[in-house]
Design a protein around this motif. Structure first.
Motif, short mmCIF file in Angstrom:
data_model
loop_
_atom_site.label_atom_id
_atom_site.label_comp_id
_atom_site.label_asym_id
_atom_site.label_seq_id
_atom_site.Cartn_x
_atom_site.Cartn_y
_atom_site.Cartn_z
N SER A 7 16.16 9.58 52.77
CA SER A 7 15.76 10.25 51.48
C SER A 7 16.91 11.23 51.30
N ASP A 11 23.21 19.31 57.37
CA ASP A 11 22.75 18.70 58.58
C ASP A 11 23.47 18.96 59.78
N THR A 26 14.95 4.30 63.43
CA THR A 26 15.14 2.85 62.93
C THR A 26 16.38 2.25 63.35
N GLY A 53 19.99 24.76 58.19
CA GLY A 53 19.49 25.47 57.02
C GLY A 53 18.09 26.16 57.08
N ASP A 63 9.90 11.56 55.31
CA ASP A 63 8.95 11.78 56.22
C ASP A 63 8.19 13.40 56.20
#
Ligand SMILES: Cc1cc2nc3c(=O)[nH]c(=O)nc-3n(C[C@H](O)[C@H](O)[C@H](O)COP(=O)(O)OP(=O)(O)OC[C@H]3O[C@@H](n4cnc5c(N)ncnc54)[C@H](O)[C@@H]3O)c2cc1C
Length: 467
Positions: free
Chosen positions: A14, A33, A47, A115, A309
């Motif tokens: 996403s 990230d 996944t 973050g 999610d």
């Protein structure tokens, strides 16, 4: 002036799609990230590793060829964790590279670290060296995903007692395994280990599993898994797991005891919001770490969106990507169309399951008349060629106008061929289209024509009798 027009927290599906969509609209975009998590849970622990592992299991175990060459057929007699991990690591590193490249090509700045909000337009990024940097933004999208929920009562050690993150790093293929929780992730791993020859016991608190799927399809899956020596314990709960030097002992509330090399908990997931200091931005998460959003994925704070999610159901990579794209377009003031309601579900058990639209149970509950059309793979030339004698495709058809109400597929290629039905449904097509269309031969896609003919013959018989 802010550092970024849009800042994305989390580089899973996403977050990536949100960042790229905004960059394509000419915005200055940053994405945050941790270095070892580029691509998110999707690429690193969820996944992609699980689907690669499945592919390796299918290939090395010779599972999909046994209908043709006999039940003792194997590509490799002793499959090691090394054999399985090699393929997984290869795919993860290639995919990470693809994502880094896509972000760079689109001039999205990758900010490495964790973050946390300082206020609604500022975050602190804690980098690897422990150094904190301040980053400001006009709009933000939280795409922080989830992690496996770990019940406090269970002593996870990532060796004997693992969750779905730990299961991909086991040191050896276990001879026996207890899977706690018969949800999608639990059943995917249960079937992979069963295919490797592990003796699997599935313990599930409820009386059924995968109850959002077609009941007949789930029955077929259970039949197949039992054939691979999987034991199901429905309506049972694990009371305690005792660790012993060579194995674990699972004690069920009913008093049953199960010895296993490995116990895998698949007990739901928790939103990764603890590190975000949401309250500093005027936000909060619920008990399960999830953030509430409106139809445009906007949180309670106007300039902050949340996708993937971390906002809960359906928690799939497939839908997360679309949510990210839509949220970014909305944040950039672009006209957007809402997420398409027709979303397929893919479950990569062995054999795999996929469906789109309604189930028989849902249609019955809403008193919607339907007719069923079925095609069995064993009646298709391609089914025989690939050695799939159990696969099937089921169409649920409206007798009033021939529209497709649901498509359910079980067996080889289910997650791919479901999209034919999805497309027909999305374009308002009917069984007549499938009956008249010419399909390549021999294919599994031909199942659509066979099932469409089956449904339309049944509908015709009813019409004839009613005069
Ligand atoms: C075992 C398993 C199998 C799955 N199989 C499928 C499947 O077959 N098909 C499917 O569609 N879906 C599948 N899923 C679900 C899919 O992985 C998720 O829906 C998808 O990854 C969610 O994407 P996301 O964008 O929400 O972020 P995620 O992929 O969850 O990534 C979130 C990222 O945010 C980062 N982050 C969190 N907090 C911070 C912070 N404070 N600062 C910076 N970064 C932060 C994390 O490090 C992480 O990289 C599976 C999941 C699991 C666990």
């Amino acid at each position: 002036m802010y550092d970024y027009d849009l800042l994305v927290l989390g580089s899973g599906p996403s977050g990536q799609k949100a960042a790229i969509a905004a960059a394509k609209l000419g915005r200055r975009v940053g994405i945050v990230d941790r270095r070892d998590m580029i691509g998110g849970v999707c690429i690193n622990t969820g996944t992609v590793p699980s689907k690669t592992l499945r592919e390796a299991v299918l290939y090395l175990s010779g599972m999909s060829q046994r209908d043709l060459y006999g039940s003792s057929y194997r590509v490799k007699e002793e499959i090691t964790v090394g054999d399985l991990a090699a393929r997984t690591q290869h795919v993860i590193s290639r995919q990470t590279d693809v994502i880094r490249n896509q972000l760079a090509r689109n001039r999205v700045t990758l900010i490495t670290g964790t973050g946390r909000f300082a206020d609604a337009h500022t975050i602190w990024v804690n980098g690897e060296s422990g150094h904190e940097s301040r980053v400001t933004f006009d709009k933000a999208i939280i795409a922080a995903g989830t992690r496996p929920a770990r019940p406090d009562s269970v002593d996870f050690d990532d060796r004997t007692i693992v969750d779905s993150d730990g299961v991909i790093n086991l040191e050896a293929v276990p001879r026996s395994m207890v899977v706690v929780g018969a949800g999608v992730i639990g059943m995917e791993y249960a079937s992979m280990f069963a295919a490797l020859g592990t003796k699997v016991t599935v313990v599930e608190r409820r009386d059924r599993m995968l109850d959002f799927c077609d009941e007949e399809v789930v029955e077929s899956l259970k039949y197949h898994l039992r054939d691979l020596s999987v034991t199901f314990r429905f309506g049972e709960e694990v009371a305690a797991v005792e660790k012993h030097p060579t194995a674990a002992l699972c004690v069920l509330k009913s008093g049953k005891k199960i010895v296993a090399d490995t116990v895998m908990y698949s007990a739901g997931r928790q939103g990764q919001t603890d590190d975000l200091a949401l309250e500093a931005a005027g936000l909060q998460a619920d008990r399960r770490g999830r953030i509430t959003v409106d139809a445009d994925y906007r949180t309670a704070v106007d300039n902050i969106y949340a996708v993937g999610d971390v906002i809960g159901f359906p928690a799939l990579a497939s839908t997360s990507m679309e949510q990210g794209r839509i949220a970014a377009q909305h944040a950039c003031g672009e006209p957007v169309r809402a997420l398409n309601e027709l979303q397929p579900i893919g479950i990569y058990t062995i054999p795999e399951i996929s469906f789109v639209g309604k189930t028989e149970d849902q249609l019955t509950d809403s008193a919607t008349p339907f007719e069923v059309g079925i095609a069995r793979y064993r009646e298709l030339a391609r089914g025989q060629i690939v050695g799939d004698s159990y696969g099937m495709l089921k169409l649920l058809v409206s007798p009033a106008d021939g529209r497709l109400l649901g498509v359910h597929v079980f067996g080889t290629g289910a997650t791919e061929i479901v999209h034919i039905g999805q497309t027909v449904m999305g374009c308002g097509g009917t069984v007549d289209y499938l009956i008249d269309a010419v399909f390549n031969y021999p294919t599994l896609a031909e199942a659509y024509k066979v099932a469409a003919l089956d449904a339309s013959n049944k509908i015709r018989n009813i019409v004839r009798i009613e005069g």
